[in-house]
Design an enzyme around this catalytic site. Structure first.
Site, PDB file in Angstrom:
ATOM      1  CG  ASP A  92      39.441  62.990  66.555  1.00 50.27           C
ATOM      2  OD1 ASP A  92      40.151  62.905  65.534  1.00 50.27           O
ATOM      3  OD2 ASP A  92      38.630  62.117  66.893  1.00 50.27           O
ATOM      4  CE  LYS A 156      35.231  62.378  68.254  1.00 52.95           C
ATOM      5  NZ  LYS A 156      36.568  62.144  68.860  1.00 52.95           N
ATOM      6  CE  LYS A 185      36.189  59.541  65.959  1.00 54.28           C
ATOM      7  NZ  LYS A 185      37.598  59.708  66.406  1.00 54.28           N
TER       8      LYS A 185
END
Length: 221
Positions: A92, A156, A185
């Protein structure tokens, strides 16, 4: 959605700067017990998480350029290479928010792509944290487009260290822009089943939360 289906969408997370080895071992034990998709830990904790999870299906997720996103690209790529060599399955990475605000979109895309290219050599997933709390609606759409052009796998919402976390309205914008092409996400401030459910209904395909056990415990059999 049953408990198993929900658990398979959760990245069970501990990114506290004061985490201990015992904390991470517990995180991994909970992830195995509840069959979460992954654990998300800091780069330093990747080798420990990999060792704890080696006989399970739970993946190891970690963060790059965290939490500000302003690390030089070379630092992000070197960090990515190191965590992947040491057992990470997913990354991430934080978008360079400062460069994005400067509208230096070419730099932002290349910064993301540099990490994506490293990840693909290891068959790893790359999620791009765009930190939605600092972006307006049009900027959220633009950040999603850049992540798609850079061949990222997910966008995300949040680091969890910004001014606020995931919001249903932001997930809907992201889903309208890149839903079906990239994963989405939702992360930051998701504490219970109802919050997670609302994010999924809005378009989220993964949930990042330190409250994974509480979330799945809220599923009614």
């Amino acid at each position: 959605m049953n408990k198993a289906e929900l658990a398979n969408l959760i990245d069970h997370t501990n990114l506290h700067p004061h985490d201990t080895e015992e904390d991470i071992v517990k995180l991994c034990e909970e992830a195995i017990e509840h069959e979460f998709k992954s654990v998300c830990v800091t780069p330093y904790r990747v080798p420990l998480a990999m060792e704890e999870l080696k006989n399970s299906k739970v993946m190891v997720d970690t963060v790059i350029g965290f939490p500000l996103g302003s690390s030089p690209t070379i630092s992000k790529t070197n960090e990515a290479r190191w965590v992947l060599e040491n057992g990470a399955d997913e990354i991430d990475m934080v978008m360079n928010i400062a460069a994005f605000k400067d509208k230096d979109y070419e730099f932002v895309e290349n910064d993301i792509k540099s990490v994506v290219d490293v990840s693909k050599k290891f068959d790893a997933i790359t999620k791009v944290i765009i930190e939605t709390c600092y972006l307006n609606d049009s900027e959220i759409r633009k950040a999603c487009d850049i992540a798609e052009k850079a061949n990222a796998d997910f966008v995300k919402t949040s680091t969890g260290f910004g001014d606020s976390g995931a919001k249903v309205e932001d997930i809907k914008i992201m889903d309208a822009e890149i839903g079906g092409k990239l994963g989405i996400k939702a992360s930051g401030g998701i504490k219970n089943f109802q919050q997670a459910k609302s994010m999924i209904e809005a378009g989220a395909t993964r949930i990042g939360a330190s409250s994974g056990v509480k979330i799945v415990s809220g599923v009614k059999n």
